[in-house]
Scaffold this motif. Structure first.
Motif, mmCIF file in Angstrom:
data_model
loop_
_atom_site.group_PDB
_atom_site.id
_atom_site.type_symbol
_atom_site.label_atom_id
_atom_site.label_comp_id
_atom_site.label_asym_id
_atom_site.label_seq_id
_atom_site.Cartn_x
_atom_site.Cartn_y
_atom_site.Cartn_z
ATOM 1 N N UNK A 10 -3.142 6.577 0.130
ATOM 2 C CA UNK A 10 -1.955 6.308 -0.685
ATOM 3 C C UNK A 10 -1.759 7.466 -1.648
ATOM 4 N N UNK A 64 -2.071 -7.780 -3.151
ATOM 5 C CA UNK A 64 -3.134 -8.722 -3.469
ATOM 6 C C UNK A 64 -4.469 -8.037 -3.721
ATOM 7 N N UNK A 65 -4.463 -6.722 -3.711
ATOM 8 C CA UNK A 65 -5.671 -5.966 -4.018
ATOM 9 C C UNK A 65 -5.356 -4.987 -5.133
ATOM 10 N N UNK A 66 -6.406 -4.483 -5.766
ATOM 11 C CA UNK A 66 -6.197 -3.555 -6.861
ATOM 12 C C UNK A 66 -5.911 -2.142 -6.373
ATOM 13 N N UNK A 67 -5.228 -1.391 -7.198
ATOM 14 C CA UNK A 67 -4.929 0.015 -6.923
ATOM 15 C C UNK A 67 -5.127 0.833 -8.190
ATOM 16 N N UNK A 68 -5.034 2.136 -8.045
ATOM 17 C CA UNK A 68 -5.031 3.003 -9.212
ATOM 18 C C UNK A 68 -3.914 4.035 -9.045
ATOM 19 N N UNK A 87 0.827 -1.216 0.000
ATOM 20 C CA UNK A 87 0.000 0.000 0.000
ATOM 21 C C UNK A 87 0.862 1.267 0.000
ATOM 22 N N UNK A 120 -4.742 -6.749 -8.873
ATOM 23 C CA UNK A 120 -3.742 -7.426 -8.026
ATOM 24 C C UNK A 120 -2.727 -8.191 -8.865
ATOM 25 N N UNK A 145 -5.780 1.902 -13.775
ATOM 26 C CA UNK A 145 -6.260 0.903 -12.822
ATOM 27 C C UNK A 145 -5.410 -0.357 -12.955
ATOM 28 N N UNK A 183 -7.373 5.607 -5.936
ATOM 29 C CA UNK A 183 -8.791 5.880 -5.727
ATOM 30 C C UNK A 183 -9.431 5.049 -4.610
ATOM 31 N N UNK A 184 -9.280 3.736 -4.573
ATOM 32 C CA UNK A 184 -9.885 2.983 -3.463
ATOM 33 C C UNK A 184 -9.157 3.163 -2.142
ATOM 34 N N UNK A 185 -7.961 3.661 -2.152
ATOM 35 C CA UNK A 185 -7.181 3.860 -0.934
ATOM 36 C C UNK A 185 -6.630 5.284 -0.927
#
Lengths: 141, 144
Positions: free
Chosen positions: B137, B93-97, B72, B112, B109, B132-134
Motif C-alpha cells: 500500500x 477491519x484491520x489497522x494501517x499506518x 487496502x 480498524x 497508526x 507499515x504492515x502492508x
C-alpha cells in the motif's frame, strides 16, 4: 531413502522452517499494528516463529518420524493461515483478531514459499522414515 | 346566575399569565443558546488521542484535507496546504499506518475503523508514504 538423502531432506525442512521462523519474527511488530485486537497478531506471529524454530531444532537433532510430522503440522498451520487470510476476509474469531491481508510483500511471499516447501518435504520425510522404521523392525535378531 | 368574566378572576389571571409567558418566550429566542453548526459537524467521528492532535475542533477550513483508507488502498487529495491538518479515516477491519518513506516526517497508526489527524509537512513537495504492515500500500502526499 539413503541416509545421505534423509539428512539432506532433514536439513532442507529445517532450513525452510528457519526461514518461516525468521520472517514471522521480523513481521510480528508490523502485524500487531494491523491486528491489534484479541491476543494480537504480534503474539500469534511470535508463537508461530517459536513453533517453527522448535520443530526445526527437533528435526535436526532427531531425524525421527514424529519430528517430520511435527514439522509438517507447523508448516501446514502457517501455510494454511497465509493462504486463508490472503484470500478470505476472515473476521475476528474469539481472541484471534482479523488478519485479512490481500496484499503480498516480498517477505510474505518468501515465507509462504518456505512454508509450502517445508510442508511438502516434511511429508516426504515422514514417509521415508516410516519405511525405515518398518524395515528395521523386520530385520532378524 | 350566569357567569361573567368578572366573576372568574382565575380564568382571567391564567390567560394573562399565559400571554405574558408567550411574549417572554418569543422575545428571548435570540439569546445565543443555539449550537454552532460548524462545531457540531466537525467531529462526528471518533478521534484517538495518541500521537495525533488533541485540540478541540474549531471552525474547519473550506477545503478539508482527508486521506481515506478503504479496501487496502489510499485515497488522497490532489494537494494539501503546507502545515494543514490532515484527517485520516480507516474504513478497513484491520489497522494501517500512514508512514513517510523517508525520514520521520509523519507516521500515523490508525486502528480498524478509527480516524486520526496529523499535520502536513511545512515544506512544499511530494512525500511518498506507505502502510507499515502492508508495504504494497503506497501513495504520495503532495504539499503545496
Amino acid at each position: 531413502m539413503s541416509r545421505a538423502g534423509e539428512l539432506t531432506l532433514r536439513v532442507a525442512v529445517a532450513a525452510a522452517l528457519a526461514v518461516d521462523c525468521i520472517v514471522h519474527l521480523e513481521l510480528a511488530d508490523a502485524i500487531q499494528l494491523a491486528a491489534p485486537g484479541g491476543i494480537g497478531g504480534g503474539a500469534l506471529f511470535r508463537g508461530q516463529a517459536i513453533a517453527a524454530g522448535v520443530a526445526a531444532v527437533l528435526l535436526l537433532l532427531t531425524g525421527r518420524r514424529f519430528a517430520y510430522i511435527l514439522a509438517g503440522l507447523v508448516a501446514l498451520s502457517a501455510f494454511g493461515a497465509v493462504l486463508l487470510y490472503s484470500f478470505v476476509a476472515v473476521p475476528a474469531i474469539g481472541p484471534i483478531p482479523s488478519m485479512y491481508d490481500p496484499t503480498w510483500s516480498d517477505k510474505k511471499l518468501i515465507s509462504a514459499v518456505a512454508e509450502g516447501l517445508a510442508l511438502l518435504l516434511a511429508a516426504i520425510g515422514s514417509l521415508a522414515t516410516r519405511r525405515r522404521t518398518v524395515s528395521s523392525r523386520s530385520r532378524p535378531r | 346566575m350566569e357567569p361573567t368574566p368578572a366573576r372568574h378572576p382565575l380564568r382571567t389571571g391564567a390567560a394573562l399569565i399565559g400571554a405574558v409567558a408567550l411574549m417572554t418566550a418569543c422575545g428571548g429566542s435570540d439569546s445565543g443558546e443555539s449550537s454552532s453548526p460548524s462545531t457540531s459537524s466537525a467531529s462526528t467521528s471518533s478521534t484517538s488521542s495518541s500521537t495525533s492532535s488533541d485540540t478541540p475542533s474549531e471552525s474547519q477550513p473550506a477545503a478539508e484535507a482527508v486521506i481515506t483508507i478503504s479496501d487496502f488502498e489510499f485515497s488522497v487529495p490532489d494537494a494539501v496546504p503546507a502545515g494543514a491538518e490532515i484527517t485520516v479515516t480507516n474504513k478497513d477491519d484491520v489497522g494501517h499506518t500512514v508512514t513517510a518513506d523517508e525520514g520521520d516526517t509523519f507516521d500515523v497508526q490508525i486502528g480498524p475503523g478509527e480516524t486520526k489527524t496529523f499535520t502536513a509537512p511545512e515544506s512544499a513537495g511530494e512525500y511518498a508514504f506507505h502502510c507499515t504492515p502492508h508495504p504494497a500500500m503506497t501513495s504520495t502526499l503532495v504539499v503545496e
